[in-house]
Design an enzyme around this catalytic site. Structure first.
Site: not given
Ligand code: NAD
Length: 271
Positions: A153, A166
């Site tokens: 991130s 985080y």
């Molecule tokens: P999201 O909530 O849409 O998807 C996350 C997925 O992870 C979900 O399907 C959830 O069921 C799954 N998950 C959660 N805990 C789990 C576990 N213990 N085992 C297996 N699966 C699990 O979120 P997103 O925004 O798509 O995030 C995906 C990644 O991207 C994360 O690591 C997040 O930190 C990172 N990220 C997101 C953003 C953002 O702005 N959305 C920015 C930077 C980084």
């Protein structure tokens, strides 16, 4: 090891590769799985709930590629090792891992519950460790090498208020990726981190009202003055932006691109 030629104009191909994406039933992970399938990979959708993992896998399978929906809690050593074993049996050894599963919990540090700290660190860091260890084991045994991609991130580089575990976890993933880049090189295993800015997925939609409450501002102000304040154009990053970078890391054929992190954030953070 000599560097295979990269033809910039050629479409990046993952034909014949097996890719496992964690957290792939939603948001960024889901789009990464779709883009990898479009590039010819067999994709494994690993997520907490069997029903949503299987539904995502079934939707992608309609495009004609091989998919597998797998229930996997990335914090559970047995579930991770068993899941990787099942993939190897059904599709062959994993060539590409995207360690993407993640959660968010926001609170000021003085109010942060230890149980919430542990929960968040477990998903991001234990999950990153357990899935990359399982992938590296298969990549070494298969002698095919491979590509490990961690979803970091901008918070792998920068801090924000309310996000102590985080930010700590996302910084930690950079260290893990660099160690795997060094240990993996002899086996042709590459390891990199993608660092997105804010992407409007369920993880972020949930945060908007929470941050508004914690900071005592409106939801519009959270978007304008917190999430997009330091971007060059007040734009959210998209799931496709992130997925295309993942494809580049996945398809890159040499150790020229390893131990790196790439920020995809509309200029929020500049290296
Ligand atoms: P999201 O909530 O849409 O998807 C996350 C997925 O992870 C979900 O399907 C959830 O069921 C799954 N998950 C959660 N805990 C789990 C576990 N213990 N085992 C297996 N699966 C699990 O979120 P997103 O925004 O798509 O995030 C995906 C990644 O991207 C994360 O690591 C997040 O930190 C990172 N990220 C997101 C953003 C953002 O702005 N959305 C920015 C930077 C980084």
């Amino acid at each position: 090891m000599s560097s295979p030629e990269v033809h910039a104009s050629a479409r990046l191909s993952l034909a014949g590769k097996v890719a496992l994406v964690t957290g792939a039933a939603s948001g960024i992970g889901k789009r990464v799985a779709e883009v990898f399938a479009d590039a010819g990979a067999s994709v494994v959708i690993a997520d907490l709930q069997p029903a949503s993992a299987q539904a995502t896998a079934a939707a992608i399978a309609k495009t004609g590629v091989t998919t597998l929906g797998l229930a996997m809690d990335v914090t559970d050593e047995h579930a991770v090792d068993t899941g990787f074993g099942q993939v190897e049996k059904q599709l062959g050894p994993v060539d590409i891992l995207v360690s993407n599963a993640g959660i968010q919990i926001v609170a000021p540090i003085e109010e942060f519950k230890f149980s919430d700290w542990r929960k968040l660190i477990a998903v991001h860091l234990d999950g990153g460790f357990l899935t990359s260890r399982a992938a590296v084991r298969q990549m070494i045994a298969s002698k095919r090498g491979g590509s490990i991609i961690f979803m970091g991130s901008v918070h792998s580089k920068e801090a924000s208020k309310l996000k102590s575990p985080y930010v700590a976890a996302k910084h930690g993933l950079e260290g893990l990726a660099k160690v795997i880049a060094k240990e993996g090189a002899a086996h042709n295993i590459r390891s990199n981190v993608i660092c997105p800015g804010f992407v409007r997925t369920p993880l972020v939609e949930k945060q908007i009202p929470e941050q508004a409450r914690e900071l005592g501002i409106s939801e519009d102000e959270v978007i304008r003055n917190v999430m997009l304040k330091d971007t060059v154009d007040a734009q959210f990053t998209t799931v496709d932006d992130v997925a295309q970078v993942a494809l580049t890391f996945a398809a890159w054929p040499s150790n020229a691109l390893t131990g790196q992190s790439l920020v995809v954030s509309h200029g929020w953070f500049m290296q």
